[in-house]
Design an enzyme around this catalytic site. Structure first.
Site, mmCIF file in Angstrom:
data_model
loop_
_atom_site.group_PDB
_atom_site.id
_atom_site.type_symbol
_atom_site.label_atom_id
_atom_site.label_comp_id
_atom_site.label_asym_id
_atom_site.label_seq_id
_atom_site.Cartn_x
_atom_site.Cartn_y
_atom_site.Cartn_z
ATOM 1 N N MET A 24 0.839 -1.199 0.000
ATOM 2 C CA MET A 24 0.000 0.000 0.000
ATOM 3 C C MET A 24 0.871 1.246 0.000
ATOM 4 O O MET A 24 1.644 1.472 0.933
ATOM 5 C CB MET A 24 -0.910 0.020 1.235
ATOM 6 C CG MET A 24 -1.979 -1.062 1.228
ATOM 7 S SD MET A 24 -2.861 -1.127 2.785
ATOM 8 C CE MET A 24 -1.618 -1.915 3.836
ATOM 9 N N THR A 25 0.757 2.040 -1.046
ATOM 10 C CA THR A 25 1.519 3.280 -1.130
ATOM 11 C C THR A 25 1.051 4.247 -0.049
ATOM 12 O O THR A 25 -0.137 4.495 0.090
ATOM 13 C CB THR A 25 1.363 3.909 -2.516
ATOM 14 O OG1 THR A 25 2.007 3.059 -3.470
ATOM 15 C CG2 THR A 25 1.977 5.292 -2.578
ATOM 16 N N GLY A 56 4.869 0.245 -2.920
ATOM 17 C CA GLY A 56 5.569 0.223 -4.187
ATOM 18 C C GLY A 56 6.853 1.032 -4.136
ATOM 19 O O GLY A 56 6.868 2.175 -3.677
ATOM 20 N N GLN A 98 7.992 -4.481 -2.785
ATOM 21 C CA GLN A 98 7.266 -4.446 -4.059
ATOM 22 C C GLN A 98 7.964 -3.477 -5.007
ATOM 23 O O GLN A 98 8.161 -2.301 -4.674
ATOM 24 C CB GLN A 98 5.806 -4.025 -3.894
ATOM 25 C CG GLN A 98 5.050 -4.241 -5.209
ATOM 26 C CD GLN A 98 3.680 -3.621 -5.237
ATOM 27 O OE1 GLN A 98 3.550 -2.409 -5.088
ATOM 28 N NE2 GLN A 98 2.660 -4.439 -5.456
ATOM 29 N N TYR A 177 0.055 -0.145 -13.981
ATOM 30 C CA TYR A 177 1.430 0.343 -14.055
ATOM 31 C C TYR A 177 2.170 -0.378 -15.194
ATOM 32 O O TYR A 177 1.540 -1.034 -16.014
ATOM 33 C CB TYR A 177 2.093 0.209 -12.684
ATOM 34 C CG TYR A 177 1.362 1.044 -11.652
ATOM 35 C CD1 TYR A 177 1.358 2.438 -11.730
ATOM 36 C CD2 TYR A 177 0.620 0.445 -10.633
ATOM 37 C CE1 TYR A 177 0.650 3.216 -10.820
ATOM 38 C CE2 TYR A 177 -0.095 1.214 -9.713
ATOM 39 C CZ TYR A 177 -0.074 2.604 -9.822
ATOM 40 O OH TYR A 177 -0.787 3.370 -8.934
ATOM 41 N N ARG A 224 2.565 -9.547 -8.568
ATOM 42 C CA ARG A 224 1.162 -9.231 -8.304
ATOM 43 C C ARG A 224 0.470 -8.893 -9.618
ATOM 44 O O ARG A 224 1.009 -8.146 -10.436
ATOM 45 C CB ARG A 224 1.040 -8.054 -7.331
ATOM 46 C CG ARG A 224 -0.386 -7.893 -6.781
ATOM 47 C CD ARG A 224 -0.483 -6.805 -5.738
ATOM 48 N NE ARG A 224 -1.627 -7.056 -4.854
ATOM 49 C CZ ARG A 224 -2.295 -6.113 -4.214
ATOM 50 N NH1 ARG A 224 -1.957 -4.840 -4.344
ATOM 51 N NH2 ARG A 224 -3.304 -6.421 -3.425
ATOM 52 N N GLY A 312 -5.238 -5.334 2.912
ATOM 53 C CA GLY A 312 -4.710 -3.993 2.725
ATOM 54 C C GLY A 312 -5.187 -3.037 3.784
ATOM 55 O O GLY A 312 -4.564 -2.883 4.839
#
Length: 357
Positions: A24-25, A56, A98, A177, A224, A312
């Site tokens: 989770m950013t 990330g 990640q 992305y 992922r 999350g």
């Protein structure tokens, strides 16, 4: 009987339970993409998870999507991550990094150059910049000769991740992305060997994962994926065929795991479970959707063949999530306003469950 709290062998790691903290950013990195002491505390607070997957982390300067995110492409970034991984390990945890290349989901105000993508097709929506939300720009289409360099960037960041003390890495192949852009049938309009057919559209993902496995080993590598998702305007034709083909190629690499998001119909996802012979991590509810995953969702997917379950939002507000799930304690709600605001409020300030005296 296997439950969410049974241990699990993942590569060279023994996980004490099957609860995974999803990536989770949180945009709390310091200038230069450096991890911070607050990030060490944040992850260490959640080290009872069987596995933590970090936010990330950009594998290269051009791979940065948003301001305030950390990197793994300089020696200074490696050094900054070491206290984070040490804090997790000191608390008995395990953590993968990640690796997230944003591709077209970026902005020149953030990275100093025009973002790149498989084709000159902009993402749908506004992207974060240092001065606020701005419309997503049209990316520069990568030349064929450039593409292997971007695939290798994941491998180079993976080597740095291991040097920084991470137990492994997860390639971000989901949510619109760069890897997801290559898989897409509308973001990827290429006519060379990286576009058009299913076998061509999966090529970049396979090359990025293969390079990473060569760098750090399959047991330290996961990916992922978000089958059929439409984040940032991506679309995918022939979702079952596309992802079955991808998983068939990835199965040759003996990965630690594949991490699926619940972005397709359950029937499609169960079919992909059958197509994947290795460890499956399942994120059981739609990312950023209306529902926060709980124990019932986890048990449902364990019954459908998932090996590990990722959570999350529940992990943001409940640093002791594993114990709450184990004992049936209520889950605290998350304050969405604090997701990306910076600072320690809404980051380090969620308490463990307070039992009555």
């Amino acid at each position: 009987m296997t439950t969410l709290f049974s241990n699990y062998r993942l590569g060279d790691l023994t996980l004490p339970n099957r609860v995974v903290m999803a990536p989770m950013t949180r945009v709390r990195a310091a200038a230069g993409g450096l991890a911070t002491p607050s990030m060490a505390t944040y992850y260490a607070q959640r080290a009872t998870a069987g596995l933590i997957v970090s936010e990330g982390v950009q594998p290269s300067p051009i791979g940065q999507s948003s301001p305030g995110t950390p990197g793994l492409h300089t020696d200074e970034q490696v050094a900054a991550w070491r206290p984070v991984t040490a804090a997790v390990h000191s608390n008995g945890g395990r953590i993968f990094a990640q690796l997230m290349h944003g591709g077209r989901v970026s902005h020149p105000d953030t990275i100093g150059v025009r973002p790149v993508g498989p084709s000159a097709v902009p993402a749908v929506g506004d992207v974060f910049t240092p001065t606020g939300l701005r419309p997503a720009p049209t990316p520069r289409a990568l030349d064929t000769a450039e593409i292997p360099e971007h695939a290798r960037s994941y491998a180079e960041a993976a080597r740095r991740a291991v040097d920084a003390g991470f137990d492994g890495v997860e390639l971000h192949g989901a949510n619109g992305y760069l890897i997801s852009q290559f898989l897409s049938s509308n973001a990827n309009l290429r006519t060379d060997g990286y576009g058009g057919s299913v076998s061509n559209r999966i090529r970049f993902a396979v090359e990025a994962v293969s390079a990473t496995v060569e760098a750090v080993g399959g047991a330290r590598t996961g990916i992922r994926l978000s089958p059929g998702a439409t984040f940032w305007g991506v679309e995918e034709s022939d979702v079952p065929e596309l992802y079955t083909a991808l998983l068939t190629e990835l199965a040759r690499l003996n990965l630690a795991y594949v991490h699926l998001e619940a972005t397709a119909d359950e029937e499609v996802l169960v079919g992909l479970r059958r197509a994947w012979p290795g460890t499956l991590v399942m994120n059981p509810t739609l990312p950023m959707g209306p529902k926060q995953a709980g124990r019932d969702d986890a048990d449902h997917w364990l019954g459908l063949g998932a090996d590990l379950i990722s959570f999350g939002r529940a992990f943001i507000a409940n640093p002791d999530l594993v114990e709450r799930l184990r004992t049936g304690l209520p889950l605290a709600p998350v304050d969405e306003a604090t997701y990306y605001q910076g600072g320690d409020a809404g980051y380090l300030t969620y308490p463990a469950y307070q039992h009555a005296a």
